[in-house]
Write a protein that holds these residues in place. Structure first.
Motif, PDB file in Angstrom:
ATOM      1  N   ARG A  25       2.864   1.406  -4.256  1.00  0.00           N
ATOM      2  CA  ARG A  25       2.038   0.943  -5.374  1.00  0.00           C
ATOM      3  C   ARG A  25       2.716   1.166  -6.719  1.00  0.00           C
ATOM      4  O   ARG A  25       2.427   0.468  -7.692  1.00  0.00           O
ATOM      5  CB  ARG A  25       0.670   1.636  -5.330  1.00  0.00           C
ATOM      6  CG  ARG A  25      -0.061   1.385  -4.018  1.00  0.00           C
ATOM      7  CD  ARG A  25      -1.473   1.910  -4.036  1.00  0.00           C
ATOM      8  NE  ARG A  25      -2.085   1.782  -2.713  1.00  0.00           N
ATOM      9  CZ  ARG A  25      -3.380   1.668  -2.475  1.00  0.00           C
ATOM     10  NH1 ARG A  25      -4.228   1.653  -3.495  1.00  0.00           N
ATOM     11  NH2 ARG A  25      -3.856   1.564  -1.250  1.00  0.00           N
TER      12      ARG A  25
ATOM     13  N   ARG B   7       2.981  -1.538  -9.849  1.00  0.00           N
ATOM     14  CA  ARG B   7       2.692  -1.249 -11.253  1.00  0.00           C
ATOM     15  C   ARG B   7       3.892  -1.561 -12.144  1.00  0.00           C
ATOM     16  O   ARG B   7       3.740  -2.025 -13.275  1.00  0.00           O
ATOM     17  CB  ARG B   7       2.237   0.201 -11.398  1.00  0.00           C
ATOM     18  CG  ARG B   7       0.833   0.442 -10.843  1.00  0.00           C
ATOM     19  CD  ARG B   7       0.346   1.851 -11.134  1.00  0.00           C
ATOM     20  NE  ARG B   7       0.905   2.802 -10.200  1.00  0.00           N
ATOM     21  CZ  ARG B   7       0.307   3.165  -9.060  1.00  0.00           C
ATOM     22  NH1 ARG B   7      -0.847   2.634  -8.718  1.00  0.00           N
ATOM     23  NH2 ARG B   7       0.861   4.064  -8.265  1.00  0.00           N
TER      24      ARG B   7
ATOM     25  N   VAL C   7      -5.706  -4.288  -2.114  1.00  0.00           N
ATOM     26  CA  VAL C   7      -4.703  -3.274  -2.442  1.00  0.00           C
ATOM     27  C   VAL C   7      -4.075  -3.573  -3.803  1.00  0.00           C
ATOM     28  O   VAL C   7      -3.891  -2.668  -4.623  1.00  0.00           O
ATOM     29  CB  VAL C   7      -3.616  -3.221  -1.346  1.00  0.00           C
ATOM     30  CG1 VAL C   7      -2.391  -2.456  -1.835  1.00  0.00           C
ATOM     31  CG2 VAL C   7      -4.169  -2.564  -0.092  1.00  0.00           C
TER      32      VAL C   7
ATOM     33  N   THR D 100       0.809  -1.208   0.000  1.00  0.00           N
ATOM     34  CA  THR D 100       0.000   0.000   0.000  1.00  0.00           C
ATOM     35  C   THR D 100       0.849   1.267   0.000  1.00  0.00           C
ATOM     36  O   THR D 100       0.399   2.313  -0.467  1.00  0.00           O
ATOM     37  CB  THR D 100      -0.950   0.005   1.224  1.00  0.00           C
ATOM     38  OG1 THR D 100      -1.932   1.021   1.056  1.00  0.00           O
ATOM     39  CG2 THR D 100      -0.192   0.235   2.519  1.00  0.00           C
TER      40      THR D 100
ATOM     41  N   ALA E 170      -4.314  -1.284  -7.274  1.00  0.00           N
ATOM     42  CA  ALA E 170      -3.089  -0.724  -7.839  1.00  0.00           C
ATOM     43  C   ALA E 170      -2.868  -1.138  -9.281  1.00  0.00           C
ATOM     44  O   ALA E 170      -2.441  -0.323 -10.107  1.00  0.00           O
ATOM     45  CB  ALA E 170      -1.885  -1.132  -6.986  1.00  0.00           C
TER      46      ALA E 170
END
Length: 302
Positions: A157, A161, A198, A154, A202
């Motif tokens: 993120r 990605r 989460v 969290t 994301a």
């Protein structure tokens, strides 16, 4: 001025008559004397709290008797809703995996070739070490699985990605890395569920692989993971890099344990992982030189 009074009164009467005629034509008021459906903007008289109200006049639309709603408006509204409800196709639900009694320890024989291996990294992402590991993997065109903890994910993120953008797979490693057998079932649901949430927020997809911290599985972990659409994945070779045994020792454990279908466990967070960063830059090119191909796990048929 007195002579003007009758004229003013007549004009007022005429204006009132014109208004009533227009209103009646538009359906804003009921001039039939039969009661029935109130028009738009009318306020129905209040009746007693108990007992039936006045009988509604039969009409061609189901909206008759509904205060403040014209039949045409009601019909149009229900027409617009129909394609969104009764006629809308149901979204297919993905099949959930079976509840296992033990985790997957190696790549399935049906998908693993004689040279396939899998690299996995737990506890991250950590901005101090994960980017360097990603750089090494990218340098050799290799993909891996990162089992992330929610409390780390969290806050990082962007690294999630990047993992997905570079072709890696993100797995679920709980939120706080607890010892699962010591948790209540609701606490475990939160640990696993929050982490999946989460990741999904994301990168757009929830994890399909789950790994228990410390390799401490129980029935609840298998059940909850399956309910969330995940398969339990363990490992074959443990580098024990979390003990910081030295870069050479980590490299030796990977190379000596290499083999078809092997799953290697390393860490990219949870402590000082500089040895893990250095080790992968050494053992990865050696594995590739030996003919091993780093691959990703394939979900078993459901």
């Amino acid at each position: 001025m007195k002579n003007d009074e009758p004229t003013v009164g007549r004009r007022a009467l005429l204006r009132t008559a014109v208004f009533l005629g227009v209103a009646a034509a538009a359906g804003l008021i009921d001039v039939s004397g039969e009661g029935g459906t109130p028009g738009r903007g009318s306020v129905p008289a209040a009746g007693p709290a108990s007992g039936p109200g006045p009988a509604a006049r039969p009409g061609p639309h189901p909206a008759a008797g509904l205060p403040g709603v014209l039949p045409e408006a009601r019909l149009e509204k229900s027409y617009r809703l129909r394609p969104m409800t009764a006629e809308a196709p149901a979204r297919p639900q993905a099949a959930k995996p079976a509840v296992r009694a033990r985790p997957i320890l190696e790549l399935p024989s049906g998908t693993a070739t004689t040279s396939s291996m899998l690299l996995t990294f737990d506890d991250g992402p950590d901005p101090r070490y994960t980017p360097a590991i990603l750089d090494t993997l990218a340098r050799y065109g290799v993909r891996a699985v990162f089992f992330v903890c929610g409390e780390m994910a969290t806050e990082n993120r962007d690294l999630l990605r990047r993992m997905v953008a570079e072709g890696h797979v993100i797995g679920n490693h709980t939120w706080t890395h607890p010892l699962i057998p010591k948790l209540s079932r609701p606490a475990l649901v939160s640990e696993i569920g929050r982490t999946s949430e989460v990741v999904q927020k994301a990168v757009g997809e929830a994890p399909v692989w789950f790994r228990a911290p410390y390799g401490a599985w129980n029935r609840a972990a298998f059940e909850i993971g399956a309910e969330l659409g995940m398969e339990p994945l363990a490992w074959t070779v443990d580098t024990l890099d979390w003990k910081e045994p030295g870069t050479a020792t980590i490299v030796s454990r990977v190379l000596s344990g290499a083999g078809p279908g092997v799953i290697v466990l390393s860490h990219d967070a949870g402590g000082n992982r500089s040895q893990s960063v250095q080790a992968i830059s050494s053992y990865l090119p050696q594995l590739l030189a030996r003919g091993y191909r780093m691959t990703l796990p394939t979900l078993p048929p459901r």
